[in-house]
Structure formats: structure tokens, C-alpha cells
Scaffold this motif. Sequence first.
Motif, PDB file in Angstrom:
ATOM      1  N   GLY A   1       6.584   9.924  -8.414  1.00 35.77           N
ATOM      2  CA  GLY A   1       5.593   9.036  -7.241  1.00 35.77           C
ATOM      3  C   GLY A   1       5.357   7.699  -6.458  1.00 35.77           C
ATOM      4  O   GLY A   1       5.059   7.186  -5.703  1.00 35.77           O
ATOM      5  N   LYS A   2       6.690   7.467  -7.297  1.00 41.00           N
ATOM      6  CA  LYS A   2       6.563   5.270  -7.016  1.00 41.00           C
ATOM      7  C   LYS A   2       6.955   5.763  -5.620  1.00 41.00           C
ATOM      8  O   LYS A   2       6.384   4.609  -5.151  1.00 41.00           O
ATOM      9  CB  LYS A   2       7.384   4.908  -8.179  1.00 41.00           C
ATOM     10  N   THR A   3       7.945   6.151  -5.080  1.00 37.63           N
ATOM     11  CA  THR A   3       8.554   5.611  -4.086  1.00 37.63           C
ATOM     12  C   THR A   3       7.873   6.469  -2.582  1.00 37.63           C
ATOM     13  O   THR A   3       7.504   5.264  -1.746  1.00 37.63           O
ATOM     14  CB  THR A   3       9.606   6.130  -4.381  1.00 37.63           C
ATOM     15  N   LEU A   4       7.160   7.324  -2.998  1.00 40.96           N
ATOM     16  CA  LEU A   4       5.617   8.051  -2.249  1.00 40.96           C
ATOM     17  C   LEU A   4       4.761   6.637  -2.037  1.00 40.96           C
ATOM     18  O   LEU A   4       4.472   6.716  -0.571  1.00 40.96           O
ATOM     19  CB  LEU A   4       5.577   9.374  -2.801  1.00 40.96           C
ATOM     20  N   LEU A   5       5.002   6.721  -3.337  1.00 34.28           N
ATOM     21  CA  LEU A   5       3.662   4.669  -3.305  1.00 34.28           C
ATOM     22  C   LEU A   5       3.510   4.156  -2.192  1.00 34.28           C
ATOM     23  O   LEU A   5       2.286   3.138  -1.292  1.00 34.28           O
ATOM     24  CB  LEU A   5       3.238   4.524  -4.419  1.00 34.28           C
ATOM     25  N   ALA A   6       5.158   3.277  -2.602  1.00 35.72           N
ATOM     26  CA  ALA A   6       5.246   1.942  -1.876  1.00 35.72           C
ATOM     27  C   ALA A   6       5.358   2.878  -0.522  1.00 35.72           C
ATOM     28  O   ALA A   6       5.315   1.649   0.201  1.00 35.72           O
ATOM     29  CB  ALA A   6       6.746   1.942  -1.983  1.00 35.72           C
ATOM     30  N   LYS A   7       5.750   4.234  -0.084  1.00 34.24           N
ATOM     31  CA  LYS A   7       5.489   3.653   1.992  1.00 34.24           C
ATOM     32  C   LYS A   7       4.590   3.771   2.381  1.00 34.24           C
ATOM     33  O   LYS A   7       4.056   3.769   2.958  1.00 34.24           O
ATOM     34  CB  LYS A   7       6.394   5.457   1.572  1.00 34.24           C
ATOM     35  N   ALA A   8       3.201   5.013   1.682  1.00 31.87           N
ATOM     36  CA  ALA A   8       2.000   5.044   1.644  1.00 31.87           C
ATOM     37  C   ALA A   8       1.378   3.725   1.868  1.00 31.87           C
ATOM     38  O   ALA A   8       0.592   3.233   2.373  1.00 31.87           O
ATOM     39  CB  ALA A   8       1.154   5.225   0.457  1.00 31.87           C
ATOM     40  N   VAL A   9       1.797   2.572   0.751  1.00 33.87           N
ATOM     41  CA  VAL A   9       1.259   1.496   1.155  1.00 33.87           C
ATOM     42  C   VAL A   9       1.471   0.564   2.241  1.00 33.87           C
ATOM     43  O   VAL A   9       0.562  -0.086   3.216  1.00 33.87           O
ATOM     44  CB  VAL A   9       1.729   0.117  -0.231  1.00 33.87           C
ATOM     45  N   ALA A  10       3.342   0.530   2.655  1.00 29.27           N
ATOM     46  CA  ALA A  10       3.327   0.227   4.080  1.00 29.27           C
ATOM     47  C   ALA A  10       2.883   0.763   4.968  1.00 29.27           C
ATOM     48  O   ALA A  10       2.852  -0.331   6.164  1.00 29.27           O
ATOM     49  CB  ALA A  10       4.805   0.628   3.913  1.00 29.27           C
ATOM     50  N   THR A  11       2.247   2.519   5.181  1.00 31.93           N
ATOM     51  CA  THR A  11       1.962   2.841   6.629  1.00 31.93           C
ATOM     52  C   THR A  11       0.152   1.666   6.850  1.00 31.93           C
ATOM     53  O   THR A  11      -0.420   2.260   7.599  1.00 31.93           O
ATOM     54  CB  THR A  11       2.109   4.340   5.823  1.00 31.93           C
ATOM     55  N   GLU A  12      -0.439   2.774   5.445  1.00 35.74           N
ATOM     56  CA  GLU A  12      -1.678   2.271   5.309  1.00 35.74           C
ATOM     57  C   GLU A  12      -1.901   0.909   5.729  1.00 35.74           C
ATOM     58  O   GLU A  12      -3.179   0.467   6.569  1.00 35.74           O
ATOM     59  CB  GLU A  12      -2.033   2.478   3.850  1.00 35.74           C
ATOM     60  N   CYS A  13      -1.797  -0.120   5.529  1.00 33.57           N
ATOM     61  CA  CYS A  13      -1.447  -1.520   5.648  1.00 33.57           C
ATOM     62  C   CYS A  13      -0.709  -2.534   7.393  1.00 33.57           C
ATOM     63  O   CYS A  13      -0.777  -2.928   8.014  1.00 33.57           O
ATOM     64  CB  CYS A  13      -1.593  -2.494   4.652  1.00 33.57           C
ATOM     65  N   GLY A  14       0.045  -0.986   7.811  1.00 38.38           N
ATOM     66  CA  GLY A  14       1.218  -1.321   8.701  1.00 38.38           C
ATOM     67  C   GLY A  14       2.074  -2.014   8.969  1.00 38.38           C
ATOM     68  O   GLY A  14       1.895  -2.769  10.216  1.00 38.38           O
ATOM     69  N   THR A  15       2.324  -2.394   8.037  1.00 40.37           N
ATOM     70  CA  THR A  15       3.622  -3.106   7.557  1.00 40.37           C
ATOM     71  C   THR A  15       4.809  -2.851   8.126  1.00 40.37           C
ATOM     72  O   THR A  15       5.137  -1.698   7.781  1.00 40.37           O
ATOM     73  CB  THR A  15       3.869  -4.327   6.355  1.00 40.37           C
ATOM     74  N   THR A  16       6.020  -3.922   7.987  1.00 38.32           N
ATOM     75  CA  THR A  16       7.400  -3.004   8.772  1.00 38.32           C
ATOM     76  C   THR A  16       8.500  -3.241   6.827  1.00 38.32           C
ATOM     77  O   THR A  16       7.883  -3.301   5.568  1.00 38.32           O
ATOM     78  CB  THR A  16       7.851  -4.771   9.195  1.00 38.32           C
TER      79      THR A  16
END
Length: 332
Positions: free
Chosen positions: A93-108
Motif C-alpha cells: 500500500g505504499k503508492t496508495l498511501l502517497a495518493k492519500a497524503v496528497a488528497t488529505e492535504c490538498g496538494t498537487t
Amino acid sequence: MYFLIIFLQSSDAEEGKSKKGQYEGPDMDLAAMLERDVLDSTPGVRWDDVAGLSEAKRLLEEAVVLPLWMPEYFQGIRRPWKGVLMFGPPGTGKTLLAKAVATECGTTFFNVSSATLASKWRGESERMVRCLFDLARFYAPSTIFIDEIDSLCTSRGASGEHESSRRVKSELLVQIDGVNNSSTTEDGQPKIVMVLAATNFPWDIDEALRRRLEKRIYIPLPNFESRKALININLKTVEVATDVDIDEVARRTEGYSGDDLTNVCRDASMNGMRRKIAGKTRDEIKNMSKDEISKDPVAMCDFEEALAKVQKSVSPADIEKHEKWQAEFGSA
């Protein structure tokens, strides 16, 4: 009211396009290619979509999300980390975690692989690396996620290393070093760019890169509670029979990665369809309605069959190597 909504939507779209068009770096063609290939402004993955890994989520929130929410606190010695490395067995789940980080903090979100930065032309790969970080600063706050970073940044000086590969590594190290040291917003706040990297082979990456990726987080295989949560997430779109014992399935999948468990659930969910089409001709299968095929709920016997076919993909020796590297070089 209808025309007002259309006008607002088109205005928003034009505004987004104009923002993209404002980038005026030295390599406009490379920037356009990177925007097309790696820019993902809405990954759409939330923390709840990632089963378990509560400690990894907490560490990532502290390292990436909180500095964006509380920039005045993360100054001086509390400055944000230059980069975060997630390592562990494949399929955790490393890639999924990275996408979740970007979504949660609203970053590009810039999703980069070694193939993205590869070019047959001399010097173009280094220019791509520089252009990528320029784009990330332009779209700040942003997250650059480099998947399988071991294929891009193996140890320098290794036998068989090509000169062009060494130049790309050097440029990447320079860019990570200066990622948050320049550029500020209109109100004087620094433009925050976070570098997230993932690897299944942390022992292969360059020592200088390991130093720059200051937070190194081990993403382990899912434990019992995480496996239960993941099974429930995987089965939320299908009907499940009352005889399915999620606890039993979770117990019997110890040592399975998240991807392995997803494969078990996918295989079990397709057994009903396999029974329905058994012995039918191609035309009969084509004429079957969706309701007719999918009305059978997933039963415990389907999981029994799936567990007999789908085996774990991660060896104990691989887990031991990761845990040993975590004990020696981990920083979480």
C-alpha cells in the motif's frame, strides 16, 4: 440558474487552464509533457481507503500534512522534512498511501517513475528532473511521488553504472536539497514541495539519497485487524452471504500482502459468475442479463476455493531483510 451554473463551471475550467499556461520556465515542451504524463491534481484516495497502517498514517500526517496546515509552527528546527521514504514488501500500500497524503492535504500530485525521466538524448533526463521540481514549485503546495526509486537512484560508483545515470542522480540530489529553500508565495510563505519515495529494495538506494530522505517509514504486511478491514473494503461493492466469516478469512491469510488479499477477494467474488456460465455456449453467455450473473452472493465456499488457489507472494526471507534494514537505517 442553469446558465449561471454553466458559466461558473466554464470560468473555473478557464481559470485552471490559465494557471497551467502561466508556467514560463526554460523548458516549456518538457513541462507540457510532464504535466500530461505525471500531473494528477486529484488522486481521490482518502485515509479511509487505506486499511490499517495507522502508525504509517500518523507519521505521514506529521511529516507531510501538518506542515501545510500549521506552517507557522514548522519553522527553524521544526522545519518540514526534505523527503520521506516508504519501504517494505511489494503490495503493502505504499503508492496508495502517497495518493492519500496528497488528497488529505490538498496538494498537487506528481506521480513519477524512472521511465518518466528516461530519455535517449544526452542531458535531457537531467533537464526533466530540474523541470519537474520547477513545476512542483509552480503548483505548490505539491507532492512529488517517485515510485520504485531504487531503479532511478542505485548507489553511485557501482559496477556498470552509466555516466548519464550518474548525472541524473546528481541532479535529483541537488533538487531535493534545495526543494524548500527558494521560492515564496505572494504573502511571503515558502512554497512547500514534499518529496515522497517508495521502494521494495531500500538497501539498493544511494547513501546520499538515503540521507536526504530524512523520514524512512517501514510499511509492513497487514496484521489481523488490517486484513479484516481490507476484506471489508474489497467486498463493499458486492453482495456477501451470511455464512462468510471475515475473521476466519483474515486468520487464514496471515503473511498475505494487501495485493494478495485483494486477489483473494476478487477471485472469490468471481466464482458465482464461473458457476453460472459453466457449460453454456458463447451466445448464451452473451445473452445473460447482468442481474442473472451477479445475483449469487459471495459465499464462504467461494473464499475456500480462492484461498486454495491464491498463495502469498512475499517470502519470510524478504520480510527479514526489510526488518533488518529498518533496525539499521529506519527513522520512524
